[in-house]
Motif scaffolding. Structure first.
Motif, PDB file in Angstrom:
ATOM      1  N   HIS A  52       0.842  -1.225  -0.071  1.00  0.00           N
ATOM      2  CA  HIS A  52      -0.139   0.204   0.162  1.00  0.00           C
ATOM      3  C   HIS A  52       0.733   1.324   0.014  1.00  0.00           C
ATOM      4  CE1 HIS A  52       1.027  -0.872   4.185  1.00  0.00           C
ATOM      5  NE2 HIS A  52       0.893   0.416   4.510  1.00  0.00           N
ATOM      6  N   GLU A  53       2.281   1.070   0.223  1.00  0.00           N
ATOM      7  CA  GLU A  53       2.905   2.348   0.339  1.00  0.00           C
ATOM      8  C   GLU A  53       3.005   2.912  -1.003  1.00  0.00           C
ATOM      9  OE1 GLU A  53       4.407   3.752   2.781  1.00  0.00           O
ATOM     10  OE2 GLU A  53       3.935   2.306   4.345  1.00  0.00           O
ATOM     11  N   LYS A  54       3.042   4.188  -1.147  1.00  0.00           N
ATOM     12  CA  LYS A  54       3.076   4.958  -2.624  1.00  0.00           C
ATOM     13  C   LYS A  54       4.554   4.736  -2.780  1.00  0.00           C
ATOM     14  CE  LYS A  54      -0.801   7.964  -1.885  1.00  0.00           C
ATOM     15  NZ  LYS A  54      -1.151   9.374  -1.879  1.00  0.00           N
ATOM     16  N   GLU A  55       5.694   4.833  -1.992  1.00  0.00           N
ATOM     17  CA  GLU A  55       6.942   4.874  -2.120  1.00  0.00           C
ATOM     18  C   GLU A  55       7.409   3.517  -1.693  1.00  0.00           C
ATOM     19  OE1 GLU A  55       8.973   8.104  -0.049  1.00  0.00           O
ATOM     20  OE2 GLU A  55       8.082   9.745  -1.542  1.00  0.00           O
ATOM     21  N   PHE A  56       7.125   2.475  -2.411  1.00  0.00           N
ATOM     22  CA  PHE A  56       7.258   1.040  -2.344  1.00  0.00           C
ATOM     23  C   PHE A  56       8.958   0.928  -1.940  1.00  0.00           C
ATOM     24  CE2 PHE A  56       8.516  -3.132  -3.734  1.00  0.00           C
ATOM     25  CZ  PHE A  56       7.840  -3.932  -2.719  1.00  0.00           C
ATOM     26  N   LEU A  57       9.723   1.309  -3.097  1.00  0.00           N
ATOM     27  CA  LEU A  57      11.004   0.738  -3.304  1.00  0.00           C
ATOM     28  C   LEU A  57      11.891   1.801  -1.900  1.00  0.00           C
ATOM     29  CD1 LEU A  57      11.722   1.631  -6.954  1.00  0.00           C
ATOM     30  CD2 LEU A  57      11.518  -0.728  -5.547  1.00  0.00           C
ATOM     31  N   TRP A  58      11.410   2.962  -1.705  1.00  0.00           N
ATOM     32  CA  TRP A  58      12.176   3.370  -0.419  1.00  0.00           C
ATOM     33  C   TRP A  58      11.773   2.697   0.998  1.00  0.00           C
ATOM     34  CZ3 TRP A  58      16.380   5.822   0.591  1.00  0.00           C
ATOM     35  CH2 TRP A  58      16.661   6.331   1.596  1.00  0.00           C
TER      36      TRP A  58
END
Length: 242
Positions: free
Chosen positions: A77-83
């Motif tokens: 659900h994170e918009k900044e999944f990679l980070w």
């Protein structure tokens, strides 16, 4: 400083990833919306449940086959999944180097749409991560739809039960008696004081089994009684009514 530079590079790749995620997820969601518009309620609920089971099985297979993407379950659900996720840390040195050095200048969404694995050589596990995130979000969407169906089914059941109860009550509700003819069938012209006097006489003579009031006697003369009066003395009643 190094972390800041890494975050900037992640943001660039994340934008590419988000485009792919949005494209795939929209396809799944719109498919369900179209089916909702044509399926009967009972079939819709069954379809949603079957689809939810299928997606759950597919996700389980993905996580089993590619342990490196296990973090998707927690961070999808994170918009900044990679980070925000631990995905990058799960890669080996060569794979990390490819992700951190990737340039999206030549990226084409149409290329990815035609072949989801088109960029997996440059970005290891890219298509797998995208698919896992999409399926997790889709699974959550299906869960919400199923919950909505269950709530609707419960509401329908309650409405049906309320309707049945109302019908039963109406069936056993005493029917209002209809007075045949016009009001004041005895054509009395008695005034209030006369009614009161007659009421006292009737009660003293115990003509009826119950004590009358002027209002009851008035309704009696006007044919508006909702119940019945039981006579104690029919001869006296006949004389009274003559």
């Amino acid at each position: 400083m190094e972390d800041l530079e890494t975050k900037k590079r992640f943001e660039i790749v994340q934008r590419v990833m988000n485009l792919c995620i949005s494209s795939l997820y929209t396809f799944y969601e719109e498919s369900i919306i179209r089916k909702k518009s044509v399926l009967e309620f009972s079939r819709l609920k069954s379809m949603l449940q079957d689809e939810s089971i299928r997606i759950t099985d597919e996700l389980s297979q993905l996580y089993l086959t590619y342990p490196v993407i296990a973090c998707v379950q927690q961070y999808y659900h994170e918009k900044e999944f990679l980070w925000e996720s631990t995905f990058y840390e799960s890669l080996d040195k060569e794979q990390k180097s490819k992700w951190i050095s990737y340039s999206p200048l030549h990226f084409q969404l149409s290329t990815f749409t035609a072949n989801h694995t088109a960029y997996d050589e440059e970005l290891p596990y890219f298509s797998i991560v995208v698919r896992a995130i999409v399926l997790e979000r889709y699974s959550h969407f299906l869960y919400q739809q199923i919950e909505s169906c269950l709530l609707k089914a419960h509401t329908i059941q309650q409405d049906d039960e309320s309707t049945m109860i109302a019908e039963e009550v109406e069936t056993y509700r005493p029917k209002k008696k209809t007075v045949v003819g016009t009001s004041n069938p005895f054509h009395h012209t008695l005034e209030a004081w006369q009614i009161k006097l007659l009421t006292e006489c009737v009660n003293r003579s115990r003509m009826f089994t119950t004590t009358l009031t002027p209002e009851i006697l008035t309704d009696f003369f006007e044919g508006k009684l909702e119940g019945v009066l039981i006579s104690n003395n029919n001869r006296l009643l006949a004389y009274f009514m003559s």
